[in-house]
Each structure stands twice: as C-alpha cells, then as structure tokens.
Scaffold this active site. Structure first.
Site, PDB file in Angstrom:
ATOM      1  N   SER A  81     -53.229  71.241  41.382  1.00 40.42           N
ATOM      2  CA  SER A  81     -51.861  71.642  41.049  1.00 40.42           C
ATOM      3  C   SER A  81     -51.352  70.852  39.856  1.00 40.42           C
ATOM      4  O   SER A  81     -50.790  71.408  38.907  1.00 40.42           O
ATOM      5  CB  SER A  81     -50.931  71.398  42.238  1.00 40.42           C
ATOM      6  OG  SER A  81     -51.127  72.336  43.256  1.00 40.42           O
ATOM      7  N   VAL A 102     -55.877  85.316  33.842  1.00 40.11           N
ATOM      8  CA  VAL A 102     -55.287  84.057  34.298  1.00 40.11           C
ATOM      9  C   VAL A 102     -56.189  82.896  33.886  1.00 40.11           C
ATOM     10  O   VAL A 102     -57.412  82.980  34.009  1.00 40.11           O
ATOM     11  CB  VAL A 102     -55.103  84.061  35.831  1.00 40.11           C
ATOM     12  CG1 VAL A 102     -54.486  82.746  36.307  1.00 40.11           C
ATOM     13  CG2 VAL A 102     -54.244  85.242  36.267  1.00 40.11           C
ATOM     14  N   HIS A 155     -43.087  69.780  46.066  1.00 38.29           N
ATOM     15  CA  HIS A 155     -44.132  70.317  45.195  1.00 38.29           C
ATOM     16  C   HIS A 155     -43.603  70.929  43.901  1.00 38.29           C
ATOM     17  O   HIS A 155     -44.068  70.595  42.804  1.00 38.29           O
ATOM     18  CB  HIS A 155     -44.966  71.351  45.955  1.00 38.29           C
ATOM     19  CG  HIS A 155     -46.283  71.641  45.315  1.00 38.29           C
ATOM     20  ND1 HIS A 155     -46.491  72.709  44.469  1.00 38.29           N
ATOM     21  CD2 HIS A 155     -47.473  70.996  45.392  1.00 38.29           C
ATOM     22  CE1 HIS A 155     -47.745  72.714  44.065  1.00 38.29           C
ATOM     23  NE2 HIS A 155     -48.365  71.694  44.610  1.00 38.29           N
ATOM     24  N   ASN A 170     -58.148  73.100  46.070  1.00 29.50           N
ATOM     25  CA  ASN A 170     -58.460  71.711  46.444  1.00 29.50           C
ATOM     26  C   ASN A 170     -59.418  71.601  47.626  1.00 29.50           C
ATOM     27  O   ASN A 170     -59.318  70.671  48.408  1.00 29.50           O
ATOM     28  CB  ASN A 170     -57.158  70.980  46.837  1.00 29.50           C
ATOM     29  CG  ASN A 170     -56.206  70.799  45.681  1.00 29.50           C
ATOM     30  OD1 ASN A 170     -56.553  71.036  44.529  1.00 29.50           O
ATOM     31  ND2 ASN A 170     -54.992  70.392  45.987  1.00 29.50           N
ATOM     32  N   VAL A 194     -40.182  59.506  35.042  1.00 27.92           N
ATOM     33  CA  VAL A 194     -41.274  60.399  34.654  1.00 27.92           C
ATOM     34  C   VAL A 194     -40.907  61.197  33.406  1.00 27.92           C
ATOM     35  O   VAL A 194     -39.768  61.637  33.241  1.00 27.92           O
ATOM     36  CB  VAL A 194     -41.590  61.369  35.819  1.00 27.92           C
ATOM     37  CG1 VAL A 194     -42.435  62.539  35.352  1.00 27.92           C
ATOM     38  CG2 VAL A 194     -42.314  60.625  36.940  1.00 27.92           C
ATOM     39  N   ASP A 223     -34.569  62.752  35.982  1.00 30.90           N
ATOM     40  CA  ASP A 223     -35.587  62.971  34.947  1.00 30.90           C
ATOM     41  C   ASP A 223     -35.692  64.436  34.519  1.00 30.90           C
ATOM     42  O   ASP A 223     -36.406  64.740  33.548  1.00 30.90           O
ATOM     43  CB  ASP A 223     -36.954  62.502  35.452  1.00 30.90           C
ATOM     44  CG  ASP A 223     -36.992  61.007  35.713  1.00 30.90           C
ATOM     45  OD1 ASP A 223     -36.067  60.301  35.267  1.00 30.90           O
ATOM     46  OD2 ASP A 223     -37.937  60.555  36.391  1.00 30.90           O
ATOM     47  N   ASP A 278     -43.341  78.507  42.790  1.00 34.44           N
ATOM     48  CA  ASP A 278     -43.684  77.381  43.645  1.00 34.44           C
ATOM     49  C   ASP A 278     -42.610  77.265  44.721  1.00 34.44           C
ATOM     50  O   ASP A 278     -41.947  78.250  45.051  1.00 34.44           O
ATOM     51  CB  ASP A 278     -43.708  76.118  42.756  1.00 34.44           C
ATOM     52  CG  ASP A 278     -44.660  75.053  43.256  1.00 34.44           C
ATOM     53  OD1 ASP A 278     -44.365  74.457  44.300  1.00 34.44           O
ATOM     54  OD2 ASP A 278     -45.685  74.818  42.594  1.00 34.44           O
TER      55      ASP A 278
END
Length: 451
Positions: free
Chosen positions: A256, A209, A98, A194, A119, A73, A64
């Site tokens: 994602s 995958v 991201h 998306n 989180v 966090d 990424d």
C-alpha cells in the site's frame, strides 16, 4: 473482502542502511521526518525533486478509507471527497488510519517552521480527493463499490488514482470503470498485495492499471510482496512512517505504501509534463526505474521487480521521448469504455445511447425506396421471361434440342473475384480474424520463472 491495509505495524528504530546504495541529505527537524527514509534516499533525493516539481495543480484520488483532513500535516491539501458507504464527505476520518496514511505519503506538507516537522509527502502541493469505499471498517450501507468511486474520481478532475487495496473480485461494472478512467487519460496505480503470493491482486492485475510491489532500503523485494507477470514497478514499502487518523503517526510495511509513492511520483510528473498522456507518464517511470546490482541481468519485466524500483528524480529530469500514447500500459477490453459517467447523457441505459445504436443498424428511407424499385424491376423481368418461354414452347425446337431438356443449359458458375468458394463466406481482407494482430485479448509475453 480483503484489503491491502499495511496493518503490519512495526516499532523500534529504523534499520541502518541506504535504499539503492547511498543517501542524499534531507532537511529535518524531528524524528518523524528522519524516519521518512525514502525522502533522503539517493534514488529519491526529495529536496532535488521539489526543485523540479511539487505536484501543484494535480488532484490525486485516494480510493480507500476516509481521510483525516484536519491532520496538521495534511490540512488544506484534502478536498471534501465523498463517502460511498454512508454518504457525505470523506475528509473527516478519526479512527481508521489507512486512507490518511496513503494521503500523507502523497501530499502531506508537514507542519511547524518551514514545514520541517511531521510527515511530508513526495508531492506536497498536490490535492487529495478522498473517496471512502467498503472494507475498511463496517460493511453497512448500500454503496461502497470502488467502481463508483473510480468514476467519481474521473468526473471530478483527478488525473491520478491511488488504489492501495486488493482482494477484490472483478465484475463487468468494475472493468468498465477502469476502461472509463483509461479512456479519460487517468492513471490508476494499485497495490500488488501483501500475501507473498505469486499472483498480483485485483485490481492491480487488470489491464490499464500500474501494479506496484514493495522493496526495502537496499532495493530488495519485501518478503510479503505479491509478484507475477502483471507487476510493473516497485517502490519503498518497508518501515514507512506516515500520518494517521486515530493517532499522530504510524510505522508500517506494505505494498500500500509503495503504491502511494508511485502515485505521488505520477503526480510530480503530471505537474511538470501536463501534455503527456497517462501512458507516457508511466513510460517515464518505467524507463528510469532501477534494479539492485544482484538483478542487473534480470529479464524485464521481472516477476518480482517489474521494470524496477522507481527513481522519481530521474523520471523528472531524464531526456526521454514521449513515446506512444499508451506507453507500457495494456489497454482494457475493447468496448468496455463506451459507457460514460453518471453526469453524462450517455450513461449506461441512457435512451439517447440506445437510440444511437438502433439508428446505426436501421435502414434509411432512400435505401427502402431503392429496394422497392429493385423488386419491381425483378418482377418485370420475370414476367417477360415467362411470356417469352411460353411463346418458345409453342414455336421452338422439339424436346432434347437447345434450351430444352437434355440441352446444354447453364454451366456451373465458378467463384468470381468477389465471391468465396464453399457454402460459407470466409473472412474477408477487412475483417479481423480472432487471434490475429491487434485482436483482443493479446497473448501475454512469456515471463521468466519466479525466484
């Protein structure tokens, strides 16, 4: 190059309702944790999940943007990783959100007393291996191909790889990297895209995958989630609260985020069932997946839901036979996993590998001697036949008799038990016929029409 970056940030209060009908209590001390609705959803029930597994001992590679390893966090759960664009580590991101968001959904541990603030990831004791590739900020630099990052992940002990990316063209190098990961029992999870398209994005659409789509709190497929015959699973991807690099937190929609939740679930399973293969881990996710009541009669895998939305608690606790090594996963192209990693002596173009191929196709000294002896024997027989023929020509019957012109001579030979008729040999019983059982590529099953 387009990536599935869940950049469609949303604001306001999280909508009311419950994912998959009903919620489970979850300990919370601040609004950020309250906003993490998947942790309290009935299909997740994070507190019960963490009694079964926390992902401890599992490394999840996040291919990424780079990750902010100093986020309160995440601190302590992020390895240095590697920046494939500029070199150096990939755990020091401060501007692009991201990668940090994906890492936090997988392995954040929260902060404050008892880690109840901020989180928390679904696998809070897993380790994140951040691997930065091109496409999330500048395009400068020589490197950045995710194929290199995927091989690096395999060679550095990641057993789950999260690829919340799409819009990437496939190359032989990338296909070989996927096959390399599969051959080394690494589970790859990627986002479907998306764009609300009836086409699963690359690399999620590749054999080997897990392709992931997004659903909302009610279990309904998100309106912008890509779909298609390769889709395998869905997971929460609407109004998702996560950590960020440029700011403390963000709220977003996207496949994602759903992909990160599937990767986290796989990490939980790999920690609890270390003897299961990647395909068998996928099998547990598939066999325990759910559907909303409106889809109870759907033919699976469904183009929009795959086998359904993940239910990680059931995947951890249900009595499910291990099944075959590959489970529901399709194998990559045969032969594409023969090349090995960059640290191996069998790397592509390696002299040892080439020599091995040549040795297998060459003739041994014993065979050469045998051929030579055979040639000498044939020559000797020819000499004897010629001598006798000359002798017969002097003493034999007149022309037209036995053995001479007009005689019976040799009858046409019939095909023997090991000889096929016709000028060309037909495929034998041990030669695979194209399109026959087991031949690659397999014909994909017929999918139901999309809705």
């Amino acid at each position: 190059m387009s990536f599935t970056r869940t950049l469609r940030a949303v604001g306001g209060t999280v909508v009311a309702g419950a994912l998959f009908v009903g919620t489970a209590p979850v300990a919370s001390a601040d609004q950020t944790r309250t906003d993490q609705w998947p942790l309290g959803a009935a299909s997740f029930n994070a507190e019960a999940i963490w009694q079964q597994s926390t992902g401890k001992g599992v490394t999840v590679a996040v291919i990424d943007s780079a990750v902010n390893g100093d986020h309160p966090d995440l601190k302590g759960n992020v390895l240095p990783g590697k920046d494939f664009v500029h070199g150096g580590p990939a755990n020091d991101e401060t501007s692009v959100d991201h990668g940090t968001s994906m890492a936090s959904l997988i392995a954040a541990h929260g902060h404050g007393a008892g880690g109840k603030d901020g989180v928390k990831g679904l696998a809070p004791d897993a380790k994140i291996l951040p691997l930065k590739i091109k496409g999330f900020e500048d395009e400068a630099g020589e490197g950045g191909d995710w194929a290199d990052a995927l091989r690096y992940a395999v060679d550095h002990n990641a057993t789950v790889v999260n690829m919340s990316v799409d819009g990437l063209s496939m190359t032989p190098k990338r296909k070989e990297a996927i096959a390399y990961a599969v051959a080394h029992d690494v589970l790859i999870v990627a986002s479907s895209g998306n764009e609300a398209k009836g086409k699963v994005a690359v690399p999620a659409s590749e054999p080997g995958v897990i392709a992931v789509g997004a659903v909302d709190k009610t279990g309904k497929v998100w309106e912008d989630s890509n779909f298609g015959s390769q889709l395998m699973l869905t997971a929460p991807g609407v109004y998702i609260r996560s950590a960020a690099a440029s700011k403390p937190y963000r709220l977003a929609n996207g496949t994602s985020d759903a992909t990160a939740y599937v990767s986290a679930s796989a990490a939980l399973l790999r920690a609890k069932f270390p003897d299961l293969t990647a395909g068998q881990i996928a099998n547990r996710l598939v066999k325990t997946a759910g559907l909303p009541p409106s889809e109870k009669n759907a033919h699976l895998p469904d183009a929009h839901y795959g086998f359904g939305f993940i239910r990680p608690l059931r995947a951890l606790t249900a009595n499910i036979p291990a099944g075959s090594k590959n489970g529901p996963m399709k194998a990559p192209a045969a032969g594409s996993a023969t090349s090995t990693g960059p640290d191996s002596s069998g790397a592509p173009g390696n002299d040892g590998q080439q020599a091995s191929k040549q040795q297998n196709s060459g003739l041994s000294p014993v065979a050469i001697v045998g051929i030579a002896v055979g040639v000498l024997v044939v020559v000797a027989i020819i000499v004897i036949v010629v001598v006798r023929q000359k002798k017969n020509d002097r003493n034999g019957p007149p022309p037209g008799g036995f053995g001479g012109p007009g005689g019976p001579g040799f009858a046409p030979q019939q095909p023997g038990p090991y000889q096929q008729p016709g000028p060309y040999q037909q495929p034998g019983p041990y030669q695979q016929q194209p399109g026959g059982p087991g031949a690659y590529p397999p014909v994909p099953p017929t999918q139901p029409p999309g809705r």
